[in-house]
Scaffold this motif. Structure first.
Motif, short mmCIF file in Angstrom:
data_model
loop_
_atom_site.label_atom_id
_atom_site.label_comp_id
_atom_site.label_asym_id
_atom_site.label_seq_id
_atom_site.Cartn_x
_atom_site.Cartn_y
_atom_site.Cartn_z
N MET A 1 0.85 -1.17 0.00
CA MET A 1 0.00 0.00 0.00
C MET A 1 0.90 1.24 0.00
N SER A 2 0.59 2.19 -0.84
CA SER A 2 1.37 3.41 -1.00
C SER A 2 0.70 4.56 -0.23
N THR A 3 1.55 5.40 0.35
CA THR A 3 1.06 6.55 1.08
C THR A 3 1.37 7.80 0.27
N SER A 4 0.37 8.64 0.06
CA SER A 4 0.56 9.85 -0.73
C SER A 4 1.34 10.89 0.07
N SER A 5 1.94 11.84 -0.65
CA SER A 5 2.69 12.90 0.03
C SER A 5 1.77 13.77 0.89
N HIS A 6 0.51 13.94 0.45
CA HIS A 6 -0.45 14.71 1.25
C HIS A 6 -0.73 13.99 2.57
N GLU A 7 -0.88 12.66 2.50
CA GLU A 7 -1.12 11.90 3.73
C GLU A 7 0.09 11.95 4.66
N LEU A 8 1.29 11.87 4.07
CA LEU A 8 2.50 11.95 4.89
C LEU A 8 2.65 13.32 5.53
N ARG A 9 2.32 14.37 4.78
CA ARG A 9 2.40 15.72 5.32
C ARG A 9 1.40 15.89 6.46
N ALA A 10 0.19 15.40 6.28
CA ALA A 10 -0.83 15.50 7.32
C ALA A 10 -0.40 14.74 8.57
N GLY A 82 -6.13 28.25 18.83
CA GLY A 82 -6.83 28.57 17.60
C GLY A 82 -6.79 27.44 16.61
N THR A 83 -7.54 27.63 15.54
CA THR A 83 -7.56 26.69 14.43
C THR A 83 -7.43 27.49 13.14
N ALA A 84 -6.90 26.85 12.12
CA ALA A 84 -6.77 27.51 10.82
C ALA A 84 -6.76 26.44 9.74
N GLU A 85 -7.28 26.80 8.60
CA GLU A 85 -7.19 25.96 7.41
C GLU A 85 -5.99 26.42 6.61
N THR A 86 -5.15 25.48 6.19
CA THR A 86 -4.00 25.80 5.36
C THR A 86 -3.99 24.87 4.15
N GLU A 87 -3.09 25.15 3.23
CA GLU A 87 -2.94 24.28 2.06
C GLU A 87 -2.60 22.85 2.48
N GLY A 88 -1.87 22.70 3.59
CA GLY A 88 -1.48 21.39 4.08
C GLY A 88 -2.54 20.71 4.93
N GLY A 89 -3.65 21.38 5.15
CA GLY A 89 -4.72 20.82 5.97
C GLY A 89 -4.99 21.68 7.19
N ILE A 129 2.76 32.55 2.20
CA ILE A 129 3.10 31.13 2.32
C ILE A 129 1.96 30.37 2.99
N ILE A 130 1.41 30.93 4.06
CA ILE A 130 0.28 30.28 4.74
C ILE A 130 -0.90 30.12 3.78
N ASN A 131 -1.08 31.10 2.89
CA ASN A 131 -2.20 31.07 1.95
C ASN A 131 -1.91 30.31 0.66
N GLY A 132 -0.77 29.61 0.59
CA GLY A 132 -0.53 28.71 -0.53
C GLY A 132 0.50 29.14 -1.55
N THR A 133 1.07 30.33 -1.46
CA THR A 133 2.14 30.73 -2.37
C THR A 133 3.44 30.31 -1.71
N GLU A 173 7.52 26.43 3.70
CA GLU A 173 6.29 26.26 4.46
C GLU A 173 6.45 26.89 5.83
N VAL A 174 5.33 27.29 6.39
CA VAL A 174 5.31 27.74 7.78
C VAL A 174 4.99 26.49 8.60
N PRO A 175 5.87 26.11 9.54
CA PRO A 175 5.58 24.91 10.34
C PRO A 175 4.23 25.05 11.05
N ALA A 176 3.53 23.95 11.16
CA ALA A 176 2.21 23.96 11.80
C ALA A 176 2.28 24.59 13.19
N SER A 177 3.39 24.36 13.89
CA SER A 177 3.53 24.90 15.25
C SER A 177 3.71 26.41 15.29
N LYS A 178 3.87 27.05 14.15
CA LYS A 178 4.05 28.51 14.10
C LYS A 178 2.83 29.25 13.56
N ILE A 179 1.88 28.55 12.97
CA ILE A 179 0.76 29.22 12.31
C ILE A 179 -0.14 29.94 13.31
#
Length: 191
Positions: A1-10, A82-89, A129-133, A173-179
């Motif tokens: 079974m293969s794991t996608s890069s999106h799944e690995l990032r999440a 807080g919570t936020a939606e990012t390109e990475g999830g 960067i947070i908004n996807g650029t 990328e902005v690390p999740a711990s910094k957003i």
């Protein structure tokens, strides 16, 4: 079974968040063990004064975060969450420290991180960067960020201060711990 890069990032973001939360909890336990408990009312400044900044549709009983903070700790504390939606999830974050610890912060230790985001171009790059650029080339195309050389300089400053990290050559990328901390600083600056 293969794991996608999106799944690995999440998965990586989830692990990073959990480790950071455990680290914060451990620091709080260490502070409680070493600091003892002070009565918040005895040591508070202007204990009878409360300044509320609530949304227009709120009422004074919506202070659930402060109520929980008061129940959880027997001494003054500061926290943000807080919570936020990012390109990475989605990103969820909470962090807190005792007020006494924060009041005794070494200004020279925290100044580099604050200086890095105090520059309007660096703040613009962080938000982009947070908004996807996320690529250096696309960031250099943004209005008001200067030449590509200037953009690389600003990215280097943000990277050195820990606000961004290189995912691969020319991509950031902005690390999740910094957003959420970054968004909290922006919120505080708007008040």
């Amino acid at each position: 079974m293969s794991t996608s890069s999106h799944e690995l990032r999440a998965l990586r973001q989830e692990i990073t968040q959990q480790l950071s939360q455990l680290d914060a909890r451990l620091r709080d336990v260490e502070e409680q063990l070493s600091g003892g408990g002070n009565d918040a009312r005895e040591n508070s400044h202007d204990a009878g004064v409360t300044q509320l900044k609530l949304p227009a549709d709120s009422n004074a009983q919506d202070l659930w975060a402060l109520n929980e903070l008061g129940k959880r700790y027997d001494q003054p504390a500061v926290m943000f969450a807080g919570t936020a939606e990012t390109e990475g999830g989605p990103v969820m974050w909470q962090y807190g420290r005792f007020s006494e610890h924060l009041k005794n912060t070494d200004a020279f230790a925290v100044s580099p991180a604050l200086e890095a985001i105090a520059h309007p171009i660096r703040l613009t790059l962080l938000l982009a960067i947070i908004n996807g650029t996320t690529t250096s080339a696309k960031l250099a195309e943004l209005e008001q960020v200067g030449t590509s050389g200037q953009v690389y300089h600003h990215l280097s400053q943000l990277n050195a201060a820990g606000w961004i990290r290189s995912v691969k050559r020319g991509q950031w990328e902005v690390p999740a711990s910094k957003i959420i901390p970054l968004l909290t600083i922006i919120l505080a600056a708007q008040e």
